[in-house]
Design a protein around this motif. Sequence first.
Motif, PDB file in Angstrom:
ATOM      1  N   LYS A   4       0.821  -1.206   0.000  1.00  0.00           N
ATOM      2  CA  LYS A   4       0.000   0.000   0.000  1.00  0.00           C
ATOM      3  C   LYS A   4       0.853   1.252   0.000  1.00  0.00           C
ATOM      4  O   LYS A   4       0.398   2.321  -0.340  1.00  0.00           O
ATOM      5  CB  LYS A   4      -0.904  -0.006   1.233  1.00  0.00           C
ATOM      6  CG  LYS A   4      -1.963  -1.079   1.200  1.00  0.00           C
ATOM      7  CD  LYS A   4      -3.138  -0.689   2.058  1.00  0.00           C
ATOM      8  CE  LYS A   4      -4.347  -1.539   1.854  1.00  0.00           C
ATOM      9  NZ  LYS A   4      -4.278  -2.923   2.140  1.00  0.00           N
ATOM     10  N   LYS A   5       2.120   1.083   0.414  1.00  0.00           N
ATOM     11  CA  LYS A   5       2.996   2.246   0.525  1.00  0.00           C
ATOM     12  C   LYS A   5       4.382   1.871   0.033  1.00  0.00           C
ATOM     13  O   LYS A   5       4.862   0.765   0.262  1.00  0.00           O
ATOM     14  CB  LYS A   5       3.056   2.704   1.978  1.00  0.00           C
ATOM     15  CG  LYS A   5       4.014   3.860   2.198  1.00  0.00           C
ATOM     16  CD  LYS A   5       3.899   4.511   3.558  1.00  0.00           C
ATOM     17  CE  LYS A   5       4.126   3.569   4.689  1.00  0.00           C
ATOM     18  NZ  LYS A   5       4.100   4.214   6.000  1.00  0.00           N
ATOM     19  N   VAL A   6       5.014   2.823  -0.630  1.00  0.00           N
ATOM     20  CA  VAL A   6       6.404   2.694  -1.046  1.00  0.00           C
ATOM     21  C   VAL A   6       7.190   3.782  -0.329  1.00  0.00           C
ATOM     22  O   VAL A   6       6.762   4.941  -0.297  1.00  0.00           O
ATOM     23  CB  VAL A   6       6.560   2.842  -2.578  1.00  0.00           C
ATOM     24  CG1 VAL A   6       8.021   2.770  -2.977  1.00  0.00           C
ATOM     25  CG2 VAL A   6       5.739   1.785  -3.312  1.00  0.00           C
ATOM     26  N   VAL A   7       8.295   3.404   0.271  1.00  0.00           N
ATOM     27  CA  VAL A   7       9.173   4.363   0.939  1.00  0.00           C
ATOM     28  C   VAL A   7      10.522   4.324   0.234  1.00  0.00           C
ATOM     29  O   VAL A   7      11.108   3.248   0.062  1.00  0.00           O
ATOM     30  CB  VAL A   7       9.331   4.022   2.438  1.00  0.00           C
ATOM     31  CG1 VAL A   7      10.422   4.865   3.072  1.00  0.00           C
ATOM     32  CG2 VAL A   7       8.019   4.225   3.179  1.00  0.00           C
ATOM     33  N   ILE A   8      10.996   5.478  -0.193  1.00  0.00           N
ATOM     34  CA  ILE A   8      12.307   5.586  -0.841  1.00  0.00           C
ATOM     35  C   ILE A   8      13.308   6.067   0.200  1.00  0.00           C
ATOM     36  O   ILE A   8      13.149   7.161   0.760  1.00  0.00           O
ATOM     37  CB  ILE A   8      12.255   6.559  -2.034  1.00  0.00           C
ATOM     38  CG1 ILE A   8      11.209   6.090  -3.067  1.00  0.00           C
ATOM     39  CG2 ILE A   8      13.644   6.690  -2.675  1.00  0.00           C
ATOM     40  CD1 ILE A   8      10.888   7.111  -4.141  1.00  0.00           C
ATOM     41  N   VAL A   9      14.319   5.238   0.474  1.00  0.00           N
ATOM     42  CA  VAL A   9      15.374   5.605   1.418  1.00  0.00           C
ATOM     43  C   VAL A   9      16.620   5.923   0.583  1.00  0.00           C
ATOM     44  O   VAL A   9      17.206   5.031  -0.034  1.00  0.00           O
ATOM     45  CB  VAL A   9      15.655   4.473   2.431  1.00  0.00           C
ATOM     46  CG1 VAL A   9      16.723   4.908   3.420  1.00  0.00           C
ATOM     47  CG2 VAL A   9      14.367   4.083   3.165  1.00  0.00           C
ATOM     48  N   PRO A  10      17.022   7.186   0.528  1.00  0.00           N
ATOM     49  CA  PRO A  10      18.117   7.610  -0.340  1.00  0.00           C
ATOM     50  C   PRO A  10      19.477   7.171   0.199  1.00  0.00           C
ATOM     51  O   PRO A  10      19.601   6.729   1.338  1.00  0.00           O
ATOM     52  CB  PRO A  10      18.000   9.130  -0.317  1.00  0.00           C
ATOM     53  CG  PRO A  10      17.450   9.419   1.048  1.00  0.00           C
ATOM     54  CD  PRO A  10      16.497   8.298   1.339  1.00  0.00           C
ATOM     55  N   GLY A  11      20.470   7.363  -0.623  1.00  0.00           N
ATOM     56  CA  GLY A  11      21.839   7.181  -0.162  1.00  0.00           C
ATOM     57  C   GLY A  11      22.264   8.366   0.688  1.00  0.00           C
ATOM     58  O   GLY A  11      21.634   9.427   0.662  1.00  0.00           O
ATOM     59  N   ASN A  12      23.324   8.191   1.471  1.00  0.00           N
ATOM     60  CA  ASN A  12      23.804   9.291   2.301  1.00  0.00           C
ATOM     61  C   ASN A  12      24.344  10.419   1.423  1.00  0.00           C
ATOM     62  O   ASN A  12      24.758  10.194   0.295  1.00  0.00           O
ATOM     63  CB  ASN A  12      24.853   8.811   3.310  1.00  0.00           C
ATOM     64  CG  ASN A  12      26.135   8.355   2.667  1.00  0.00           C
ATOM     65  OD1 ASN A  12      26.165   7.931   1.509  1.00  0.00           O
ATOM     66  ND2 ASN A  12      27.217   8.414   3.402  1.00  0.00           N
ATOM     67  N   GLY A  13      24.271  11.623   1.934  1.00  0.00           N
ATOM     68  CA  GLY A  13      24.798  12.781   1.223  1.00  0.00           C
ATOM     69  C   GLY A  13      23.978  13.215   0.029  1.00  0.00           C
ATOM     70  O   GLY A  13      24.454  13.977  -0.811  1.00  0.00           O
ATOM     71  N   ALA A  14      22.716  12.763  -0.058  1.00  0.00           N
ATOM     72  CA  ALA A  14      21.900  13.067  -1.239  1.00  0.00           C
ATOM     73  C   ALA A  14      21.427  14.513  -1.290  1.00  0.00           C
ATOM     74  O   ALA A  14      20.983  14.974  -2.321  1.00  0.00           O
ATOM     75  CB  ALA A  14      20.697  12.130  -1.299  1.00  0.00           C
TER      76      ALA A  14
END
Length: 184
Positions: A4-14
């Motif tokens: 039901k949900k998508v979470v985008i976890v970026p790379g560090n320093g983005a």
Amino acid sequence: MPVKKVVIVPGNGAGDVQHSNWYGWTNKQINRIPGVCSELRNMPDPVIARESVWLPFMEKELQCDEETLIIGHSSGAAAAMRYSETHKVFAIILVGAYTSDLGDDNERKSGYFSRPWEWEKIRANVNHIVQFGSTDDPFLPWEEQQEVADKLKTELHRYTDHGHFQNTHFPELINAIQNLIKSG
């Protein structure tokens, strides 16, 4: 349970994640899919990306749960894997995943690489694991990306020309997300 949900976890320093790499573009594309919402936020402690800060943020603020598909890029992939050791989630998509601190002091400080990976726990807590990796990644050795694929038995999308996946569009990722949503 279906995603039901998508979470985008970026790379560090983005930096500002809405305008970094493919994150904002992907977030917009996902939010066009009926019945699914996407969450993309600037992470606390964005440079070191400490596990002790990111995992509680993923749980309390982003509310990653068994109906969540987590997309993790680079150190975000490390966060997704560590989170999945102790939390049930629908799926994880790992983009540029790796297994060691790469001899880098900043990576060492993050805490993700301070102990062995609990591969079996990750597999037990996640219904689907998709991985994107490229043999020409300038930061990550292919051997570490392949180790993630082998240990987690991922659906591996292997490229020779995608580097560290820092492009502004990522249509292959959208296809993978749509396939996971259909598989429910």
